[in-house]
Write an enzyme that holds these catalytic residues in place. Structure first.
Site, PDB file in Angstrom:
ATOM      1  N   ASP A 106     -58.535  48.401   2.763  1.00 21.48           N
ATOM      2  CA  ASP A 106     -59.630  48.229   3.403  1.00 21.48           C
ATOM      3  C   ASP A 106     -61.023  48.288   2.570  1.00 21.48           C
ATOM      4  O   ASP A 106     -61.435  49.346   2.577  1.00 21.48           O
ATOM      5  CB  ASP A 106     -59.567  49.392   4.300  1.00 21.48           C
ATOM      6  CG  ASP A 106     -58.313  49.397   5.230  1.00 21.48           C
ATOM      7  OD1 ASP A 106     -58.265  48.356   6.028  1.00 21.48           O
ATOM      8  OD2 ASP A 106     -57.293  50.111   5.092  1.00 21.48           O
ATOM      9  N   LYS A 143     -61.031  41.779  12.318  1.00 19.36           N
ATOM     10  CA  LYS A 143     -60.420  42.904  12.986  1.00 19.36           C
ATOM     11  C   LYS A 143     -61.694  43.393  13.832  1.00 19.36           C
ATOM     12  O   LYS A 143     -62.652  43.251  13.482  1.00 19.36           O
ATOM     13  CB  LYS A 143     -59.973  44.067  12.338  1.00 19.36           C
ATOM     14  CG  LYS A 143     -60.958  44.705  11.233  1.00 19.36           C
ATOM     15  CD  LYS A 143     -60.345  45.512  10.525  1.00 19.36           C
ATOM     16  CE  LYS A 143     -61.346  46.173   9.374  1.00 19.36           C
ATOM     17  NZ  LYS A 143     -60.664  47.180   8.440  1.00 19.36           N
ATOM     18  N   HIS A 144     -61.568  44.045  15.090  1.00 18.33           N
ATOM     19  CA  HIS A 144     -60.084  44.350  15.755  1.00 18.33           C
ATOM     20  C   HIS A 144     -60.114  43.695  16.920  1.00 18.33           C
ATOM     21  O   HIS A 144     -60.759  44.145  17.848  1.00 18.33           O
ATOM     22  CB  HIS A 144     -60.278  45.932  15.818  1.00 18.33           C
ATOM     23  CG  HIS A 144     -60.523  46.940  14.576  1.00 18.33           C
ATOM     24  ND1 HIS A 144     -61.742  46.856  13.997  1.00 18.33           N
ATOM     25  CD2 HIS A 144     -59.854  47.407  13.733  1.00 18.33           C
ATOM     26  CE1 HIS A 144     -61.782  47.956  13.189  1.00 18.33           C
ATOM     27  NE2 HIS A 144     -60.598  48.043  12.645  1.00 18.33           N
ATOM     28  N   ASP A 204     -53.281  47.260  13.768  1.00 14.14           N
ATOM     29  CA  ASP A 204     -54.083  48.472  13.198  1.00 14.14           C
ATOM     30  C   ASP A 204     -53.036  49.367  13.121  1.00 14.14           C
ATOM     31  O   ASP A 204     -51.822  49.529  13.544  1.00 14.14           O
ATOM     32  CB  ASP A 204     -55.212  48.979  14.221  1.00 14.14           C
ATOM     33  CG  ASP A 204     -56.543  49.720  13.588  1.00 14.14           C
ATOM     34  OD1 ASP A 204     -56.022  50.146  12.118  1.00 14.14           O
ATOM     35  OD2 ASP A 204     -57.385  49.800  14.041  1.00 14.14           O
ATOM     36  N   HIS A 214     -58.402  56.406  16.617  1.00 17.44           N
ATOM     37  CA  HIS A 214     -57.899  57.313  15.564  1.00 17.44           C
ATOM     38  C   HIS A 214     -57.411  58.569  16.324  1.00 17.44           C
ATOM     39  O   HIS A 214     -56.295  59.029  16.098  1.00 17.44           O
ATOM     40  CB  HIS A 214     -58.741  57.729  14.263  1.00 17.44           C
ATOM     41  CG  HIS A 214     -58.858  56.506  13.503  1.00 17.44           C
ATOM     42  ND1 HIS A 214     -59.974  55.548  13.737  1.00 17.44           N
ATOM     43  CD2 HIS A 214     -58.345  55.830  12.289  1.00 17.44           C
ATOM     44  CE1 HIS A 214     -59.851  54.887  12.554  1.00 17.44           C
ATOM     45  NE2 HIS A 214     -58.956  54.978  11.756  1.00 17.44           N
TER      46      HIS A 214
END
Length: 602
Positions: A145, A245-246, A331, A258
């Site tokens: 990333d 993304k996303h 993800d 997260h």
């Protein structure tokens, strides 16, 4: 998951040779390759032949392995780490690859994979060696990333950029493409063939805790244009796989996926107008891969399932409506947003049912692998469904060039990574992004020659870096970090230090209504020092800081952003960036204090 009892490279190689005839000459992984969208018909035909022949020779276990992207702790492929044993039952990356035969491996600085570019290249080669010795011998897609800005896995001496929102402030498609091309070429030189970038989210929520400056802008058109430019920079110029993304759009969330499950309340029409266009632009630009979001979008699927697990969103929208036939990757499946409603076994199966191809970072890899195997055995997932995804993955690997030779020349890494031309380009691009939002009484620029300067506020490394840059410009500069939650004692210490200096620069980072940074800035503003305020992450900080005389937005605390900040403070360059977002009043969000496109200069 069982270890393979025999190796099948010979069978695969034979099948491929019979199908293709003489193998085409291929460049190494460090040489740019055409993306699927730009490949000529002959090349695409050979890719199809390779994928078909390879798939035919694979066992079900090997196919399932190709669906997974795993990671390992540590800087080498052979090195053992007890954390690997706890997660996988295997101590090293090489052993994990031998056991699970994954299609991809992802590298993280926080998990000990990165020390310097030569080490990264050596690790990448070691991972590929392990893949060659495992199962079907299919090379890995090594990914990371490297969004730049606040999400940067590989630091200096790699070339650094200030990230997407800074590029949005610059507003240049040419610069966005150049930044991606440089980043991509350096990753490829280190043996990394896939970058999980660009972020195509439209950040219309200033309180967004997970996207923010990772987005180019709150303006859909600007995000779309810079997303497409970045895809072309990564794929057409650098020859690396880009991952937009996303999907279907993470820009209007107040929850971090997260740690929780965000809900996007956009209507279908709002989604089409705000969130969809950047992904359409990425697809039109030929993007190879798209990453899903762990978000609930009731307008697209009222089941309450996150998009990653939604067939209506992944197959219905991304595949069918948008016509995307590239690789769809989840993800991270270790994230709370996708794990709240189902167990880790069920999540893996439901993601494949939804239509994804790659399963990134399962929380319990052995449970996830077994769940997919069991789903095929029970008939819940057909082997044909598995074949669809593996075929896409193999096509992408062939077009990327990794099936010919995924290794890189370690001795040549530094000929590309951090080379002088790249660093000069990064400096020029970054200089065009720094934004002067406020400059009452023309308090900027200020000569620091022969003056004492205090740099305080956010970040020990950040403060020291800026102090060093100001010292190079003639100041006697010192740094005193107080962090993002300064105590009263730290505030008083900073005030005392400021009173002993001619100029004080205070750096802020994500100032909220309750942030102690507000008290720090107010206390410094009450002194006689010449105060300069710079937000080194979200530009929204300015609406929380009261009647300060000036405010500079850098969108990043990366070294290039701080160099440009020093140049602007001292008048070495004029600020050129303009706000890529609206900044609204904290007291009344209906009031726009500084509109999209605002930016002062001299």
């Amino acid at each position: 998951m069982r270890k393979s009892s025999f190796r099948r490279q010979t069978a695969v190689a034979t099948a491929v040779a019979l199908t293709l005839g003489a193998a085409p000459a291929m460049a190494s992984a460090a040489t740019p390759q055409p993306s699927p969208a730009s490949a000529q018909t002959g090349q695409s035909s050979k890719a199809e032949q390779y994928a078909d022949a390879t798939l035919q020779a694979m066992t079900l276990e090997e196919k399932i392995g190709q669906l997974f992207i795993l990671f390992a702790y540590g800087p080498t492929a052979e090195g053992e780490d007890p954390r690997n044993t706890a997660l996988y039952g295997e101590a090293s990356a090489a052993d994990i690859i031998d056991e699970f035969e994954p299609g991809g491996f992802i590298l993280f600085s926080a998990r000990g994979n990165v020390t310097d570019p030569v080490q990264v290249a050596t690790l990448s080669n070691g991972l590929q060696d392990a893949a060659e010795d495992a199962g079907a011998g299919i090379p890995l897609l090594v990914s990371t990333d490297q969004e730049q800005g606040i999400v940067t896995r590989i630091g200096s001496p790699a070339t650094l950029f200030p990230g997407n929102m800074a590029l949005g402030a610059g507003g240049s498609e040419k610069d966005a493409r150049k930044a991606a091309a440089i980043t991509g070429s350096e990753l490829l030189a280190m043996g990394i063939q896939q970058n999980n970038a660009p972020d195509a989210d439209v950040n219309i929520n200033p309180a967004n805790p997970v996207i923010g400056v990772r987005s180019f802008s709150s303006d859909t058109d600007l995000v779309s244009r810079l997303t497409a430019a970045s895809v072309k920079g990564y794929q057409d110029d650098a020859g690396i796989i880009a991952t937009a993304k996303h999907f279907p759009g993470h820009g209007d969330t107040a929850t971090d996926s997260h740690t929780g499950l965000p809900v996007i309340t956009h209507t279908l029409e709002e989604w089409k107008q705000i969130d969809l266009p950047p992904f359409q632009a990425a697809i039109d630009a030929g993007v190879d891969s798209i990453m899903t979001a762990h978000i609930v979008v009731p307008a697209l699927d009222d089941s309450g399932d996150p998009a990653t697990l939604s067939r209506e969103i992944i197959t219905g929208q991304l595949r069918d409506a948008l016509g995307f036939d590239g690789v769809i990757v989840t993800d991270g499946l270790e994230m709370a947003g996708v794990r709240q409603q189902y167990g880790d076994a069920e999540v893996a199966v439901r993601a494949l049912e939804a239509g994804v191809d790659q399963l990134l970072l399962p929380a319990d890899p052995r449970v996830a692998y077994t769940a997919v195997e069991d789903a095929v055995a029970s008939g819940r997932l057909s082997e044909e469904r598995i074949d669809e995804s593996v075929h896409r993955i193999l096509l992408m690997k062939y077009d990327q060039g990794v099936t010919a030779d995924a290794h890189v020349d370690v001795d040549k890494v530094l000929q590309t990574v951090g080379k002088r031309a790249h660093l000069r380009a990064a400096e020029k691009i970054t200089d065009a992004t720094t934004t002067l939002v406020r400059n009452d009484a023309e308090s900027l620029p200020v000569s620091v020659e022969g003056k004492s300067v205090l740099v305080t506020g956010y970040g020990e490394t950040t403060g020291r870096t800026l102090a060093a840059e100001l010292t190079e410009r003639g100041a006697d500069a010192t740094a005193l970090a107080t962090g993002t939650a300064p105590t009263q004692a730290q505030i008083e210490q900073a005030v005392t230090a400021a009173q002993a200096n001619d100029v004080t620069v205070v750096l802020t980072n994500n100032v909220s209504a309750t942030s102690r940074q507000k008290q720090l800035v107010a206390a410094l503003d009450a002194t006689d020092t010449h105060l300069i305020v710079a937000g080194v992450r979200n530009p929204y900080d300015v609406n929380q800081l009261g009647d300060i005389e000036n405010f500079i937005a850098t969108y990043s605390y990366s070294a290039p952003a701080l160099v440009s900040l020093a140049k602007v403070i001292t008048g070495e360059i004029s600020p050129q960036g303009t706000l890529p977002v609206d900044i609204r009043s904290a007291a009344d969000p209906s009031v726009i204090l500084y509109p999209f496109g605002h930016g002062l200069t001299w």
